[in-house]
Design an enzyme around this catalytic site. Structure first.
Site, PDB file in Angstrom:
ATOM      1  N   LYS A 231       0.824  -1.212   0.000  1.00 60.44           N
ATOM      2  CA  LYS A 231       0.000   0.000   0.000  1.00 60.44           C
ATOM      3  C   LYS A 231       0.856   1.259   0.000  1.00 60.44           C
ATOM      4  O   LYS A 231       0.620   2.193  -0.782  1.00 60.44           O
ATOM      5  CB  LYS A 231      -0.929   0.009   1.213  1.00 60.44           C
ATOM      6  CG  LYS A 231      -1.766   1.291   1.327  1.00 60.44           C
ATOM      7  CD  LYS A 231      -2.578   1.522   0.050  1.00 60.44           C
ATOM      8  CE  LYS A 231      -3.164   2.939  -0.022  1.00 60.44           C
ATOM      9  NZ  LYS A 231      -4.227   3.172   0.940  1.00 60.44           N
ATOM     10  N   CYS A 289      -3.370  10.327   1.319  1.00 59.98           N
ATOM     11  CA  CYS A 289      -2.432   9.212   1.126  1.00 59.98           C
ATOM     12  C   CYS A 289      -1.096   9.621   0.503  1.00 59.98           C
ATOM     13  O   CYS A 289      -0.040   9.397   1.089  1.00 59.98           O
ATOM     14  CB  CYS A 289      -3.089   8.127   0.276  1.00 59.98           C
ATOM     15  SG  CYS A 289      -4.504   7.339   1.067  1.00 59.98           S
TER      16      CYS A 289
END
Length: 476
Positions: A231, A289
């Site tokens: 991720k 993110c």
């Protein structure tokens, strides 16, 4: 009598009750999709009843989506599962004990953007609440983006304060979210799902949880730490690709050429083994993110590392350098503003600047780490009067926003396009020119307008990567 985790899970049977901690951009769509799975009896959405987010509890239990912007399918799904009484939002965390599986989707923002240290306090609180109500045979999944090594490290430690042991009494896994605001439901259903347990049993149980909500995507099993690296690395690589496009755009400006012509030329080279994927340059990178995951990945070397990193001595990481390039782009936007104003004999100080777009993504209200905030503050610091329009973002701490575009444009010296909202593509720029002051400047940070059309209309044009058109001024 059960003797190990396999026996405990077998005794519990299929997953029927699910808890989702954190009712945000990840938790809400995940919860409603879980609630639509055949055989699921109940999904609880856990949300603190705080002054800043407690309103979500009431809205969700009324079947009303608290997320603004365009989210296809989410409103109808939410209304459906609430009407069927399958989904319920609550601040009663003791109901965790009723669940077979718990997912935790809580943000991990920076404590202070200057030191780039993630604030894990809210996430740890969610993990701690889970630990207090943990029961044998339960599955706990972290969906939050975290530093590699967190699942098998700090998260496990907090959960085991319950007296239960991960891998023995309960299953523990990391299954990172991979969503983009504006297409949350589609992303959850269609993107492949990385699932990493602390052991094989945990991975298998987590796969059982996620498999039913996938329509096109497939499950990719791996270890918990590998899932954490996946991720953080996928966002780091995207950030790197954006930085490469931004740097090339700056080069093109300096050399007086069109980035988009160059991009088309590079992209035209096709063939086996040839990959020339070039993203688009822009006014800056925002969101929750991309702005921080590079630093999660970098810190994983210390947290999850088992050997010394072999890397060129005294050289900055390629990934952190890319972060610096992308963080620089709002500064470059101010440079373009100054360059355009110079063409008409003006300076930034004393000028009126109309900023269009505050959210970091088009057609959403998501303003987390938006580059527009940095750009706006720099304009003000340089003595400009700046006003901001956004059709979706209604309020933001310390900054005044308007949903009415005309007062923002009125008597402005410069129009700056920071977000590619759909409505900005269809603006009547002849009308815009009439509303603004004489000799208007337009700075395009998202390749929204046709430079030739704007120049013919009488604008001084500046655009990222448009070295062939920057500072052109017609005689209109």
């Amino acid at each position: 009598m059960a003797t190990d985790l396999s026996d405990l899970i077998r005794e519990r049977g299929h997953i029927r009750k699910i808890g989702v901690i954190g009712m945000g951009y990840v938790g809400i769509p995940s919860a409603v999709l879980f609630a639509k799975v055949p055989g699921i009896e109940k999904v609880y959405g856990f949300q603190r009843n705080s002054s800043s987010s407690g309103y979500k509890i009431r809205m969700l239990n009324e079947g009303t989506n608290p997320l603004k912007g365009e989210e296809p399918g989410l409103d109808d799904l939410l209304a459906d599962v609430v009407s069927q009484k399958i989904f319920e939002c609550t601040d009663d965390f003791s109901k965790i004990s009723e669940c077979d599986a718990i997912t935790i989707a809580i943000q991990t923002p920076f404590k202070d953007p200057r030191d780039l240290i993630p604030d894990l306090s809210a996430l740890e609180d969610g993990i701690r609440q889970t630990g207090k109500n943990l029961i044998p045979g339960m599955l706990v999944v972290l969906e939050s983006t975290i530093t590699p090594g967190t699942t098998v490290g700090r998260a496990r430690e907090i959960l085991e304060e319950s007296g239960l042991i991960a891998g023995q009494d309960f299953a523990l896994a990391h299954a990172p979210e991979r969503v983009m605001v504006g297409r949350l439901i589609q992303n959850i259903q269609e993107h492949d799902r990385v699932v990493g347990g602390i052991d094989e049993i945990s991975t298998k149980r987590a796969i059982e949880l996620y498999q039913p909500i996938l329509t096109k995507g497939k499950i990719i099993p791996m270890s918990a730490t590998a899932a954490e690296v996946t991720k953080t690395a996928e966002n780091t690589f995207r950030d790197l690709q954006i930085a490469a496009a931004n740097q090339l755009a700056l080069y093109c400006e300096a050399m007086g050429v069109n980035f988009y012509d160059v991009r088309s030329g590079i992209d035209s080279l096709k063939g086996d083994g040839i990959t020339r994927a070039i993203l688009w340059p822009g006014a800056g990178v925002g969101g929750h993110c991309l702005t921080k995951d590079t630093y999660h990945l970098e810190r994983g070397i210390e947290l999850a590392g088992i050997s010394t990193l072999d890397f060129p001595k005294d050289h900055e990481s390629l990934f952190t350098l890319a972060r610096h390039v992308n963080d620089f782009m709002p500064c470059h936007m101010l440079h373009l503003v100054s360059q355009g104003l110079k063409c008409v004999g003006k300076k930034v100080s004393g000028s009126r600047i109309a900023i269009l777009g505050f959210s970091f993504l088009p057609n959403t209200d998501d303003a987390r780490n938006t580059p527009t905030e940095q750009f706006y503050k720099m304009c003000v610091e340089h003595g400009a009067v700046a006003r901001i329009h956004d059709p979706w973002v209604r309020e933001y701490p310390g900054i005044s926003l308007s949903s009415d575009i005309e007062p923002v444009l009125e008597d402005a010296d410069v129009l700056v396009l920071m977000t590619a909202h759909r409505m900005y593509y269809s603006l009547d720029y002849n009308w815009v020119k009439k509303v603004m002051r004489p000799f208007p400047v337009l700075v395009d940070g998202r390749n929204i307008v046709d430079p030739d059309v704007l120049i013919q209309a009488g604008f001084v044009y500046e655009g990222i990567g448009r070295g062939d058109k920057n500072s052109y001024q017609s005689d209109v």
